[in-house]
Design an enzyme around this catalytic site. Structure first.
Site, PDB file in Angstrom:
ATOM      1  N   GLU B 246       0.836  -1.199   0.000  1.00  0.00           N
ATOM      2  CA  GLU B 246       0.000   0.000   0.000  1.00  0.00           C
ATOM      3  C   GLU B 246       0.875   1.255   0.000  1.00  0.00           C
ATOM      4  O   GLU B 246       0.760   2.089  -0.884  1.00  0.00           O
ATOM      5  CB  GLU B 246      -0.941   0.009   1.212  1.00  0.00           C
ATOM      6  CG  GLU B 246      -1.866   1.229   1.200  1.00  0.00           C
ATOM      7  CD  GLU B 246      -2.946   1.195   2.270  1.00  0.00           C
ATOM      8  OE1 GLU B 246      -3.208   0.114   2.824  1.00  0.00           O
ATOM      9  OE2 GLU B 246      -3.531   2.250   2.551  1.00  0.00           O
ATOM     10  N   ARG B 324      -7.489   2.666  13.755  1.00  0.00           N
ATOM     11  CA  ARG B 324      -8.381   1.530  13.511  1.00  0.00           C
ATOM     12  C   ARG B 324      -8.288   0.499  14.638  1.00  0.00           C
ATOM     13  O   ARG B 324      -9.244  -0.214  14.930  1.00  0.00           O
ATOM     14  CB  ARG B 324      -8.128   0.890  12.146  1.00  0.00           C
ATOM     15  CG  ARG B 324      -9.235  -0.055  11.717  1.00  0.00           C
ATOM     16  CD  ARG B 324      -9.117  -0.496  10.263  1.00  0.00           C
ATOM     17  NE  ARG B 324      -9.814   0.374   9.329  1.00  0.00           N
ATOM     18  CZ  ARG B 324     -11.108   0.242   8.983  1.00  0.00           C
ATOM     19  NH1 ARG B 324     -11.852  -0.730   9.507  1.00  0.00           N
ATOM     20  NH2 ARG B 324     -11.659   1.060   8.131  1.00  0.00           N
ATOM     21  N   ALA B 525      -8.503  -1.376   2.800  1.00  0.00           N
ATOM     22  CA  ALA B 525      -9.665  -1.199   3.675  1.00  0.00           C
ATOM     23  C   ALA B 525     -10.860  -2.037   3.221  1.00  0.00           C
ATOM     24  O   ALA B 525     -12.013  -1.674   3.492  1.00  0.00           O
ATOM     25  CB  ALA B 525     -10.053   0.279   3.789  1.00  0.00           C
ATOM     26  N   GLU B 727     -10.817  -7.971   4.550  1.00  0.00           N
ATOM     27  CA  GLU B 727     -10.144  -8.017   5.844  1.00  0.00           C
ATOM     28  C   GLU B 727     -10.888  -8.767   6.945  1.00  0.00           C
ATOM     29  O   GLU B 727     -10.265  -9.479   7.736  1.00  0.00           O
ATOM     30  CB  GLU B 727      -9.866  -6.583   6.331  1.00  0.00           C
ATOM     31  CG  GLU B 727      -8.851  -5.843   5.485  1.00  0.00           C
ATOM     32  CD  GLU B 727      -8.880  -4.346   5.739  1.00  0.00           C
ATOM     33  OE1 GLU B 727      -9.910  -3.722   5.428  1.00  0.00           O
ATOM     34  OE2 GLU B 727      -7.900  -3.813   6.254  1.00  0.00           O
TER      35      GLU B 727
END
Lengths: 495, 776
Positions: B246, B324, B525, B727
């Site tokens: 990422e 998160r 995400a 995820e």
């Protein structure tokens, strides 16, 4: 002498007369052939993305074995057929049964490991008949890592492809391929290069011993599963390579009735059935040692000779009371395996001296044998601690001899002299003798901390393994003492 | 047509909801799927190998590269002085992460120079010839070091509701705990790689194995001191990403581009696996300290938790990642009064980064560990404790960050799994087994997952797509999402094929390129499908709108009497191929290309006030795992796993099941065998698959039962009412960790086993000894 190497690709012979001594098969495939289906994932033979099938004659019949091309020297493929992921579909594009089943089962996600899985499963397909169990498939692909799928669909694919009759074109062509391979199987020494830089594969043990005596600074290569890392990872320049795999007879195992004579170039795959027949624990150990790819090329002789303190076969061989046979030129000597190891990185092998055989006395009815491998992962992992135990039990259940050897506990594979002495002469179920042995074991070893385990864990685990061996020797079923490698299950073929 | 109509007419769907194979499946199994290293290199391509710092902290006092320049095959050596623009690869361009560090060393493995040679092997060998003199200083290696040294990359941040410091002691029972959570190496099978090809006018074309082509474009442009429009970044497929590509694919693309600029030749950088593991970041590891007050019923009254993360030497994505962690420190549980505090520690180690779950798994592991803790010290069954603490109706439905849980299906989903996994019967059977088994002990655990879907950096919740309809009726599809194996491309293609009523074979999937769709968000995400499929749908609808108008004008047939299906277009009583319609429309000068754009509705987030609705919706799931532990050696085996996971209405059940199973196994690896070990000098000791052990086939439970939860679909207006699935399933593996805890807890009543993650044999043995009071 032949100054080329020859192998079969897509039904045709390829002959090369130019080759750097340590060129790897993977580099040849990807950079010379531009056959980029075969991938490099790690460059050290641990992920299996570079798996290709190598066909060779075994007892006159064609056999395909999986090989990690990244640590397989190109010179090693002399006399073999190489099959890669691009080669196995039909010419009209119809997928091979393994490929079709992989698609059907949704067995690829990112796809980078997939060619390696396809080729591992291709060799499984060629090596077996009849429907496969999942644990058989798991074993076969222990050397292939997938980070996406969680493996379930890959195993499904292998099982599904095994349900039909095995009649792919490789099976159909097996006799022709065998013919081609026997045409390649000459009796010439192979030597490419000059006296300063060469790849050599003598055809006889005498030739091997002579060449090594002439070039004691050469690197002896059995399966290259270790030397491959020296090249790829340590970036060592190894100008002189002497490969043992071509020396006639050196890759065989003989059973004399009371001992096994394991040739110095015999692969794990060759040795496995002979050693496993001695005791189911040995079969289980070898199943978990390395991977199918490593075992198809790696040699027991190499594992012993390179002297790693964490190799799994040395403690096993020490507990079995094995010896090594060493040859320099014409001189041959033997010594017990434990005397071969002097200290970390130092073995009793002279420059130019070759390990030609390992002599393993077989177990008899007076012996109780156990061995255990403890690692972070069950399959294809280097042991934190490996323990091997041979108790000779005489009349009245008295232990007349205890041979106990550990890996991972010292700079070399080493016997537990104190624990052995504590058990010698004691009754098998004498818990006071056990306690003395446990106490002595703590003095037998001063292991180190490393990334595999702490010294403390190693001490505790060695204790636990001795305890397990004794509990089991005293009669407890392994269904109550083990979560893997239960002797009852190994004996009936499932796990 | 409204989406609700599509849902009600599910039975009419021909392509969406079908278990269609991955678009590259046949190419994968035949070796024809090309990754960057498989592309035929342009003639004259050079190869790079980075040289890195041999110390964890300090300065380089002298760097002698002369011996390298004399080595065979070497063309040049790239140093910090060769960078015409910004020497910074940090994703937010905060300037804390140089592509090549000029002098100061912040971690062992930081790039000092980069050799450019004719072959990769020559470059790698030449790297070793550098003469590097250093002045080392004392490194800060782990979280504990950093807490002592008080070094941080970002300020601490907390969600606070009420006053837990006052309320915890007033609860009938107070529980205190502390544990460690390990990091995780991504171990994408395809390592980091980039190929940069210089063009005219200073342009640079970069093939980069990245989840975030736009960021690579920006950073390359800034490093080269050119405009963004001079740089094009393309990626057809990655051999795995998992978050590791990422932000951290960028550096290698930048180095390749700098080398291409310096030499004027194409340059390729493919990291060796060991270098990759040493030089790229991982999942954050944590130290967690908690203090909780509970009622006699085991229900939480008040909670105070501090989660301290090892962020590494720079900020990277740690702000979002650790936020998160906080967003998921509640998992599925209502905390009436709480303080969730995070500390973002700076260490002299590689900068930790995104990894599937993006900090969420660590927060969730804390929540589940606390549930186990409550259960074992109160003697209740852990599942009962979990259920008693679930979010429920009004008054117990607000998260610590102010969002109401409106789409709660925990009770029904967990109830269903409780039944199908036969939890209570097995609980009894386990107790009997353990009573009769002195060496081997079994454990069982059923844990839930609730995972928030949306980027918490609100601006990232947008996407673009480009759809062309050609005159023969074939369709070209492009969007900003990247394919790393997750099946994004096939899912988006399914949506497009469905729109035009054609088979999936009519839709050409094309490589992601910054030249086709600009200003994209990372594929991360779990949002790839939610965003890009919507954008593609919008593009398709624009083209169809024009076709509807054309049909009305030409045949006087209203849109209500037009259907795209079965590879045909039905226009009133007329039927034609899509190609015939496209050709007719083209001849009438109708534009058959459209750029679609989508942004997620409803979401808000005020970080300063720690309040808002950061998630469009939640994805739910639960898993029940059974394990056996060998109490003599600490070895562990997972015997059976039952999973029930919510994907809303699945776009492609085969792809979704692949994500669920793969995510579970990856999570299981994180919590069991995968152990990262640094030595006291800050060197990673586990930098290859020989020393870092991800799961193999035999680690997967022999009895593995996975079911999609049949719900009414996403309550929110997501693409075909599906839910994101990348995820959330990873966190189902927490059930394995809890089951191990359960097995150890069977050794002694009323004691919470002190188990740290990962639960390696050694960690399990340590926990066993701590529980039974022995020494280890």
């Amino acid at each position: 002498m032949r100054q080329t190497i020859r192998f079969i690709r897509k039904g045709h012979m390829v002959e090369l007369d130019q080759m750097a001594p340590t060129t790897m098969l993977l580099d040849y495939l990807r950079e010379v052939e531009r056959a980029t289906g075969t991938k490099e994932g790690c460059g050290e033979g641990d992920c299996g993305a570079c798996t290709v099938a190598v066909g060779r004659l075994k007892d006159g019949k064609l056999a395909y074995e999986p090989v990690n091309a990244c640590i397989h020297m190109l010179g090693q493929v002399d006399g073999c057929e190489i099959v890669t992921v691009e080669d196995i579909a039909e010419d009209d594009g119809k997928l091979h049964p393994i490929q079709a089943a992989m698609v059907q089962s949704h067995a690829s996600q990112c796809g980078f490991c997939t060619p390696g899985f396809v080729m591992s499963l291709f060799t499984l397909y060629q090596s077996t008949d009849g429907k496969l169990r999942r644990d058989e498939v798991n074993d076969w692909i222990a050397g292939n890592l997938c980070r996406c799928t969680g493996y379930r669909p890959i195993v499904d694919a292998a099982v599904a492809a095994s349900a039909g009759t095995r009649n792919d074109r490789f099976r159909v062509a097996a006799r022709d391929t065998a013919g081609l391979l026997s045409f390649l199987a000459d009796n010439d020494d192979v030597f490419i290069g000059d006296s300063d830089r060469f790849f050599a594969a003598p055809a006889t043990v005498d030739g091997l011993a002579d060449l090594y005596e002439q070039h004691p600074n050469a690197t002896i290569v059995g399966g290259a599963t270790d030397v491959g890392l020296w090249v790829n990872k340590q970036l060592r320049d190894l100008p002189k390579i002497i490969h043992t795999g071509r020396a006639r007879g050196l890759d065989q195992v003989q059973d004399t009735g009371y001992e096994l004579i394991i040739g110095g170039a015999a692969t794990y795959a060759t040795v496995e059935p002979f050693l496993a027949a001695l005791d189911p624990d040995i079969g289980e150990l070898l199943r978990r040692l390395g991977s199918r790819q490593v075992r198809s090329r790696g040699t027991v002789g190499g594992n012993v000779a390179n002297g790693s303190p964490i190799g799994d076969t040395p403690p096993l061989l020490i507990a079995l009371g094995a010896s090594v046979e060493l040859r320099k030129g014409k001189r041959v000597r033997t010594l017990p395996v434990e005397e071969f190891y002097i200290e970390y990185g130092k073995q009793a092998r002279e420059p130019g001296e070759l390990l030609t055989a390992i002599l393993v006395p077989k177990l008899d009815e007076t012996h109780i044998f156990r061995c255990f491998k403890v690692a972070k992962r069950f399959d294809q992992d280097i042991s934190s601690v490996m323990g091997a135990f041979r108790f000779t039990v005489g009349e009245g259940g008295i232990i007349t001899e205890a041979r106990i050897a550990f890996g991972g506990m010292a700079g070399i594979p080493k016997r537990a002299a104190g624990a052995e002495a504590a058990l010698q002469g004691a009754a098998l179920r004498d818990s006071r003798a056990w306690a003395r042995a446990f106490a002595a074991l703590r003095d037998d070893f001063q292991p180190l901390d490393d990334h595999r385990a702490s010294a403390r864990y190693r001490v505790e685990t060695a204790h636990a393994l001795l305890g397990k061996a004794l509990i089991e020797a005293a009669g407890t079923s392994t269904s109550r003492t083990r979560i893997v490698g239960r002797r009852e299950k190994v004996a009936d073929g499932s796990r | 047509m409204d989406l609700a109509d599509i849902i009600s007419g599910d039975q009419r769907l021909a392509v969406v909801r079908q278990p269609i194979a991955h678009d590259s499946a046949v190419k994968h199994v035949t070796g024809q799927a090309a990754y960057i290293d498989d592309m035929r290199e342009p003639t004259g391509t050079l190869h790079l190998a980075p040289g890195y710092a041999p110390i964890a902290a300090g300065r380089v006092t002298a760097l002698d590269l002369e011996p390298i320049l004399k080595a065979p095959g070497v063309v040049a050596v790239l140093t910090a002085e060769d960078i015409p623009g910004h020497n910074d690869i940090s994703p937010k361009e905060v300037g804390d992460d140089p592509a090549i560090t000029p002098e100061r060393v912040n971690f062992y493995g930081q790039v000092l120079f980069c050799v450019i040679a004719e072959t990769r092997m020559e470059a790698r060998r030449a790297v070793k010839l550098a003469r590097i003199a250093t002045a080392p200083s004392m490194p800060v290696i782990d979280v504990d070091d950093a807490l002592v040294a008080n070094t941080t990359v970002l300020p601490e941040y907390a969600f606070v509701r009420g006053d837990p410091i006052v309320e915890i002691p007033q609860a009938p029972r107070e529980i205190t705990g502390e544990f460690r959570i390990g990091g995780q190496e991504h171990f994408y099978l395809e390592g980091q790689i980039a190929l940069a090809i210089p063009g005219e006018d200073g342009d640079m074309y970069v093939h980069s194995s990245t989840q975030h082509p736009t960021e690579v474009q920006h950073v390359v442009a800034h490093a080269l001191a050119v405009h963004d429009n001079a740089v094009t970044v393309e990626i057809r497929r990655m051999g795995g990403g998992f978050g590791g590509k990422e932000s951290q694919a960028t550096q290698w693309a930048v180095l390749a581009a700098l080398a291409a600029r310096k030499t004027g030749r194409p340059c390729k950088l493919r990291l060796d696996r060991d270098d990759d593991m040493i030089m790229t970041g991982k999942r954050h590891d944590f130290r967690v300290d908690y203090n909780v007050g509970i009622g006699k019923d085991g229900v939480i009254r008040a909670l105070d938790v501090t989660l301290a993360a090892r962020c590494g030497h720079s900020e990277d994505l740690s702000l979002g990642v650790i936020d998160r962690t906080m967003f998921h420190a509640d998992n599925s549980y209502f905390y009436p009064t709480c303080r969730i505090l995070t500390r973002r520690m700076r260490t002299n180690t590689v900068s930790n980064t995104a990894f599937r779950g993006f900090g969420g798994p660590q927060g969730m592991l804390f929540a589940e560990r606390m549930m186990d803790h409550i259960a074992y010290v109160t003697g209740k069954d852990p599942l009962e404790v979990r259920k008693a603490n679930f979010y429920s109706g009004s008054g117990r439905d607000r998260t610590p960050y102010g969002m109401r849980v409106e789409d709660n299906i925990l009770h029904e989903l967990v109830g269903e799994l409780e039944r199908t996994s036969e939890y209570w019967d097995r609980r009894k059977a386990l107790a009997e087994f353990n009573a009769a088994s002195p060496v081997l002990k079994k454990g069982l655990a059923l844990t839930p997952v609730k995972f928030g879907i949306s980027f918490t950096l609100i601006q990232l919740n947008q996407a673009g797509a480009l759809v062309h309809l050609y005159r023969d009726g074939s369709i070209s599809l492009n969007h900003g999402g990247t394919e790393m194996g997750q099946g994004l491309f096939i899912k988006v293609a399914q949506v497009v094929a469905e729109e035009f009523g054609v088979g999936i074979d009519k839709v050409k999937i094309t490589a992601t390129s910054t030249a086709l769709v600009p200003n994209t968000s990372p594929t991360a995400a779990s949002s790839g499908t939610d965003l890009n499929a919507q954008a593609a749908l919008v593009a398709c609808r624009q083209i169809k709108e024009r076709l509807f108008d054309f049909i009305q004008e030409t045949w006087n047939v209203g849109r209500d009497r037009v259907q795209f299906r079965d590879d045909r277009v039905i226009v009133g009583n007329r039927e034609m191929k899509l190609g015939e319609l496209a050709t007719a429309a083209y001849e009438a000068r109708v534009q058959l290309s459209a750029a679609g754009y989508y942004k997620t509705p409803k979401i808000t987030w005020d970080r300063a006030k720690a309040n808002g609705r950061p998630f469009y919706y939640f994805a739910y799931g639960a898993a029940c795992s059974e394990v056996t532990v060998d109490t003599m050696t600490g070895e562990m085996r997972v015997d059976r796993v039952d999973i029930r996971h919510d994907v809303g209405k699945s776009l492609n059940p085969a792809i979704d099941i692949g994500q669920i199973e793969g995510g579970f196994v990856q999570g299981m690896g994180w919590l069991t065998g995968e152990e990262l070990v640094w030595d006291s000098a800050g060197r990673l000791r586990t930098h290859a698959p020989s020393t870092y052990k991800i799961p193999t086939a035999s680690d997967v439970p022999a009895d593995f039962r996975v079911a999609l939860h049949e719900s009414g679909g996403n309550r929110e207006d997501s693409i075909y009412r599906s839910k994101a699935v990348g995820e959330p399933p990873l966190m189902l593996a927490i059930s394995v960790f809890s089951a191990i805890t359960d097995a150890i807890a069977s050794l002694k009543p009323a004691v919470m086993p002190r188990l740290d993650a990962p639960a390696t044999p050694e960690a399990i043995m340590r926990a066993i000894r701590a529980t039974t009071g022995g020494d280890m």
